[in-house]
Scaffold this active site. Structure first.
Site, PDB file in Angstrom:
ATOM      1  N   ASP A   1       0.850  -1.186   0.000  1.00 19.18           N
ATOM      2  CA  ASP A   1       0.000   0.000   0.000  1.00 19.18           C
ATOM      3  C   ASP A   1       0.889   1.239   0.000  1.00 19.18           C
ATOM      4  OD1 ASP A   1      -3.254   0.251   1.073  1.00 19.18           O
ATOM      5  OD2 ASP A   1      -2.047   2.064   0.944  1.00 19.18           O
TER       6      ASP A   1
ATOM      7  N   TYR B   1     -13.149   5.459 -14.715  1.00 22.26           N
ATOM      8  CA  TYR B   1     -13.333   4.370 -13.760  1.00 22.26           C
ATOM      9  C   TYR B   1     -14.010   3.164 -14.407  1.00 22.26           C
ATOM     10  CZ  TYR B   1     -14.505   2.093  -9.319  1.00 22.26           C
ATOM     11  OH  TYR B   1     -14.613   1.197  -8.288  1.00 22.26           O
TER      12      TYR B   1
ATOM     13  N   PHE C   1     -19.801  -0.199  -1.307  1.00 20.00           N
ATOM     14  CA  PHE C   1     -19.317  -0.746  -0.046  1.00 20.00           C
ATOM     15  C   PHE C   1     -18.923   0.363   0.918  1.00 20.00           C
ATOM     16  CE2 PHE C   1     -19.505  -4.761  -1.969  1.00 20.00           C
ATOM     17  CZ  PHE C   1     -19.228  -5.745  -1.023  1.00 20.00           C
TER      18      PHE C   1
ATOM     19  N   CYS D   1      -6.563  -5.168  -4.508  1.00 16.21           N
ATOM     20  CA  CYS D   1      -7.652  -4.265  -4.136  1.00 16.21           C
ATOM     21  C   CYS D   1      -7.288  -2.798  -4.327  1.00 16.21           C
ATOM     22  CB  CYS D   1      -8.034  -4.487  -2.673  1.00 16.21           C
ATOM     23  SG  CYS D   1      -8.635  -6.152  -2.305  1.00 16.21           S
TER      24      CYS D   1
ATOM     25  N   SER E   1     -15.514  -3.693 -10.603  1.00 16.51           N
ATOM     26  CA  SER E   1     -16.586  -2.895 -10.004  1.00 16.51           C
ATOM     27  C   SER E   1     -17.836  -3.105 -10.831  1.00 16.51           C
ATOM     28  CB  SER E   1     -16.215  -1.404 -10.013  1.00 16.51           C
ATOM     29  OG  SER E   1     -17.341  -0.597  -9.732  1.00 16.51           O
TER      30      SER E   1
END
Length: 263
Positions: free
Chosen positions: A36, A171, A204, A86, A158
């Site tokens: 990350d 996106y 989410f 992710c 997604s």
């Protein structure tokens, strides 16, 4: 493939969906390398999870940094069995603004580069690590012949890949690209016993959602047929762990969205 005693790279693992996956892997007795950009959150999470976790600062679009994360898994845990990617961003802009000026190309490209190219970058380096491990294991070929999993790659798309809304060109198209990666990679990596799956989550309750107004959040929740709420990150993690465990899931995209269809 079982989670226990196996090692996984989780990108975007310091918060949100990735954090939930990292926690679930350790709870099931597996090892995790959390990759990350948020060093403070990542280090804090590793301190909480203990010896089965490591952190590396990583930009998923950077080949050297992802390779370093892969090598950490190899050195710390003796090998790598899979990845759950992710990491990603949301770019919101219309093709034309109110004055009919065109969208910013750099912003569009940044979304595609992180969400799509980054996913491919992680997949290629994780797959290479697993394939090389198999090549150096005299028994691994027999395992593949006997349909015993050697690795798993899980990407995150997604519902925007299918139900893209106005302003989501970057996106939506980048996540549609992640969907498009799934089957060809699964077919290619089958000879190594590596499965490839994609999860397409709906709305989410992640840190990304915390920035939106309460009214907008309520509208999103109202649009979910059932259960009428935002998804919980641990529900994403449960699906990821089921995919790891269920050897017949391969080359497929699973919507995890409470039956919502965006308009």
């Amino acid at each position: 493939m079982q989670v226990k005693e196996n090692s996984f790279l989780v990108t975007g693992g310091a918060s949100g969906l990735g954090e939930s996956v990292a926690r679930a892997i350790v709870e099931q007795g597996g090892n995790v390398v959390i990759a990350d950009l948020n060093e403070s959150a990542g280090q804090a999470l590793v301190a909480e999870l203990g010896d089965n976790a490591r952190f590396v600062r990583c930009d998923i679009t950077n080949g050297d940094e992802v390779q370093s994360a892969v090598e950490m898994a190899e050195s710390a845990f003796g090998g790598l069995q899979g990845s759950i990617n992710c990491a990603g961003i949301v770019v919101v802009q219309k093709l034309l603004d109110r004055d009919n000026n065109p969208a910013d190309l750099e912003a569009f490209s940044r979304g595609v580069n992180i969400n799509l190219v980054g996913s491919f970058n992680v997949a290629r380096l994780v797959a290479a690590s697993i394939a090389k491990r198999i090549a150096n294991d005299s028994n691994a070929g027999d395992h593949v012949e006997k349909n015993i999993d050697q690795g798993i790659i899980i990407n995150t798309a997604s519902i925007a890949a299918f139900d893209g809304q106005v302003g989501q060109a970057s996106y939506s198209s980048s996540k549609a690209g992640v969907v498009g990666l799934t089957l060809p990679l699964a077919r290619e990596l089958a000879r190594h016993g590596i499965r490839v799956m994609t999860i397409a989550p709906g709305v989410f309750a992640t840190p990304m959602m915390e920035s939106i107004p309460e009214k907008a959040r309520e509208q999103l929740e109202a649009g979910v047929p059932y259960p009428k709420r935002l998804g919980a990150p641990n529900e994403f993690a449960k699906l990821a762990l089921h995919i790891i465990d269920n050897a017949y899931l391969n080359g497929e995209v699973i919507r995890l969205d409470g039956a919502i269809r965006m308009v």
